[in-house]
Design an enzyme around this catalytic site. Structure first.
Site, mmCIF file in Angstrom:
data_model
loop_
_atom_site.group_PDB
_atom_site.id
_atom_site.type_symbol
_atom_site.label_atom_id
_atom_site.label_comp_id
_atom_site.label_asym_id
_atom_site.label_seq_id
_atom_site.Cartn_x
_atom_site.Cartn_y
_atom_site.Cartn_z
ATOM 1 N N ILE A 18 0.846 -1.185 0.111
ATOM 2 C CA ILE A 18 0.100 -0.037 -0.028
ATOM 3 C C ILE A 18 0.817 1.233 0.020
ATOM 4 O O ILE A 18 0.575 2.069 -0.564
ATOM 5 C CB ILE A 18 -1.155 0.085 1.133
ATOM 6 C CG1 ILE A 18 -2.118 1.069 1.031
ATOM 7 C CG2 ILE A 18 -0.256 0.162 2.576
ATOM 8 C CD1 ILE A 18 -2.940 0.761 -0.164
ATOM 9 N N ALA A 19 2.213 1.153 0.597
ATOM 10 C CA ALA A 19 3.082 2.365 0.566
ATOM 11 C C ALA A 19 3.364 2.630 -0.722
ATOM 12 O O ALA A 19 3.370 3.635 -1.292
ATOM 13 C CB ALA A 19 4.139 2.003 1.486
ATOM 14 N N ARG A 40 10.855 -1.030 9.717
ATOM 15 C CA ARG A 40 11.104 -1.490 10.964
ATOM 16 C C ARG A 40 12.685 -1.963 10.889
ATOM 17 O O ARG A 40 13.098 -2.029 12.005
ATOM 18 C CB ARG A 40 10.259 -2.833 11.264
ATOM 19 C CG ARG A 40 8.945 -2.913 11.146
ATOM 20 C CD ARG A 40 8.193 -4.134 11.331
ATOM 21 N NE ARG A 40 8.218 -4.904 9.880
ATOM 22 C CZ ARG A 40 8.087 -6.060 9.836
ATOM 23 N NH1 ARG A 40 7.738 -7.080 10.619
ATOM 24 N NH2 ARG A 40 7.941 -6.582 8.663
ATOM 25 N N LYS A 100 -6.839 3.102 5.740
ATOM 26 C CA LYS A 100 -7.929 2.548 6.596
ATOM 27 C C LYS A 100 -7.880 1.212 6.589
ATOM 28 O O LYS A 100 -7.236 0.267 6.108
ATOM 29 C CB LYS A 100 -9.272 3.058 5.285
ATOM 30 C CG LYS A 100 -8.822 2.631 4.114
ATOM 31 C CD LYS A 100 -9.616 1.561 3.725
ATOM 32 C CE LYS A 100 -9.025 0.867 2.385
ATOM 33 N NZ LYS A 100 -7.933 -0.346 2.649
ATOM 34 N N ASP A 181 -10.676 -5.270 5.978
ATOM 35 C CA ASP A 181 -9.625 -5.000 4.955
ATOM 36 C C ASP A 181 -10.674 -4.593 3.711
ATOM 37 O O ASP A 181 -10.256 -3.734 2.997
ATOM 38 C CB ASP A 181 -8.968 -6.182 4.628
ATOM 39 C CG ASP A 181 -7.597 -5.615 3.565
ATOM 40 O OD1 ASP A 181 -7.715 -5.927 2.379
ATOM 41 O OD2 ASP A 181 -6.759 -5.633 4.211
#
Length: 343
Positions: A18-19, A40, A100, A181
Site C-alpha cells: 500500500i505504501a 522496521r 483505512k 480490509d
C-alpha cells in the site's frame, strides 16, 4: 507547515504494497514532496528509498517521526499498528494520514482523534474512494435529485485471494479478515449516502482455521430509513458493484471502490454514462485533500471527519460482535472461533 507554494513534505511509515501504491499517487500530486521513509529495519527503508529516489531513510519509526524535514506522515502499516504509529507521529508534531481502517476499534479511534486535538495537528483516515472524481460527480447527482429520493443502496467487494494463514488478509494477529480490509469500502459508501447507520443484521463465514472472517454480509438502515445491503469476501470474487436506487431511477457504479465510470438510469430515459478518469491511480486525490486542509488550518477533513471515522469503527465493532469475531492485541496470539450457526 507548507511552503509558499502549498507543498507538504511527506514521510512514509511502512514499506508494504500500500505504501508503494500511495507513492504512485503522490508522484502525481503537485502539492507533495516525499522526503523520507521509515521501516522496521534499515534494509527495508533503504530499499524503498532507492526504489523511489527518496533522499532519506530511517531504520525505525521513531526516527521518521522526529525528522524535522517531514511535515506529514502517511501511516501504511497493518491495521493493529495504526493506533500506536499514529500516536507516535502526532506527539512528534506531525500531521497524519492513516490508512483505512483508521484503527482496530472505536476506542482506538477516539484516542487517536483526542491526540490530534491535543497536538493541534491534522489527522485523516485514508478513505481514498471518497475523493475520487467519479464519486464527487455521483454525489452531486444524488444531491440534485437525479434519481429522486434515495431508498436503498447495495455494494459488494470480494476478491478471490489464495488462502494463506500467514498472510495479512487471513492472519488475526495482523488484523486480518474481509471485514476490516474490504468491508470498510461498502460501509463507508453507505454511511456517506445514507447518513448514520444502524446495523440490523450481519452474517459471516470463517477461514479454514476459524481465525478470521472470509465473508461478511451486513444489512443496515440509514438515518432517513433507507436500507443498505453490503457484503465483502476474501476467498470469493464478486462484481464489486454499487447501486444507488431512488424513487425516480438508479445509479450503477462498477468497481465502485476505484470507480472511474457510472451509469445513470432515469425512469423513462435512456441510460447516461458518466466518466471521470484518474490522473494517476486515485491516491493522489486524498493527498491533495490533506494539503488543502493543512493549508487552510483545518484539523480534519469535512469529507471524512473524525466523527465519521469513529462512526465507521463503531459499525465494524458492532458487526464483529454479531459475528462473534474477537481480535487480540498483536502481542497475544488469537484463538480459533467457536462453532456458530452463522457460519
Amino acid at each position: 507547515m507548507t511552503d509558499e507554494n502549498g507543498v507538504l513534505r511527506w514521510g512514509i511509515l511502512g514499506t508494504g504494497g500500500i505504501a508503494h501504491s500511495f507513492m504512485e499517487g503522490l508522484r502525481a500530486t503537485p502539492t507533495a514532496q516525499v522526503t523520507a521513509v521509515g521501516s522496521r529495519t534499515p534494509e527495508r527503508a533503504e530499499q524503498f528509498a532507492k526504489d523511489w529516489g527518496l533522499p532519506r531513510s530511517h531504520g525505525d519509526y521513531a526516527s521518521l517521526a522526529a525528522d524535522p524535514d517531514v511535515d506529514v506522515v502517511y501511516v501504511a502499516t497493518p491495521h493493529p499498528w495504526h493506533h500506536p504509529h499514529t500516536l507516535l507521529c502526532l506527539r512528534a508534531g506531525k500531521h497524519v494520514l492513516v490508512e483505512k481502517p483508521m484503527a482496530m476499534n472505536a476506542l482506538q479511534v477516539a484516542e487517536m482523534t483526542a491526540a490530534a486535538r491535543e497536538s493541534g495537528r491534522f489527522l485523516m483516515e485514508a478513505m481514498w474512494t471518497r475523493f475520487l472524481p467519479l464519486h464527487r460527480r455521483v454525489r452531486e447527482l444524488v444531491d440534485d435529485g437525479a434519481i429522486g429520493e434515495l431508498h436503498q443502496l447495495s455494494a459488494d467487494f470480494g476478491v478471490s485471494a489464495p488462502y494463506d494463514p500467514d498472510h495479512r488478509l487471513f492472519n488475526a494477529d495482523l488484523g486480518g479478515g474481509a471485514l476490516l480490509d474490504l468491508g470498510v469500502y461498502p460501509l463507508a459508501l453507505a454511511s456517506w449516502y445514507l447518513g448514520e447507520l444502524t446495523v440490523v443484521g450481519a452474517t459471516r463465514r470463517l477461514s479454514p482455521d476459524r481465525m478470521v472472517d472470509t465473508q461478511t454480509t451486513v444489512l443496515v438502515r440509514g438515518s432517513g430509513g433507507a436500507a443498505g445491503l453490503l457484503s465483502c469476501a476474501s476467498l470469493t470474487s464478486t462484481p464489486g458493484r454499487a447501486v444507488l436506487a431512488g424513487s425516480r431511477g438508479w445509479l450503477e457504479i462498477p468497481q465502485f471502490w476505484a470507480g472511474t465510470s457510472a451509469v445513470l438510469h432515469r425512469n423513462g430515459h435512456e441510460p447516461e454514462e458518466i466518466r471521470r478518469p484518474l490522473r494517476a491511480n486515485g491516491y493522489e486525490y486524498e493527498a491533495e485533500e490533506v494539503a488543502r486542509c493543512v493549508a487552510a488550518g483545518l484539523p480534519e477533513s469535512p469529507d471524512i471527519p473524525w466523527s465519521e471515522s469513529l462512526h465507521l469503527a463503531t459499525l465494524t465493532d458492532r458487526i464483529r460482535d454479531m459475528g462473534g469475531l474477537v481480535y487480540s492485541p498483536p502481542t497475544v496470539k488469537a484463538v480459533p472461533l467457536p462453532d456458530s450457526s452463522q457460519d
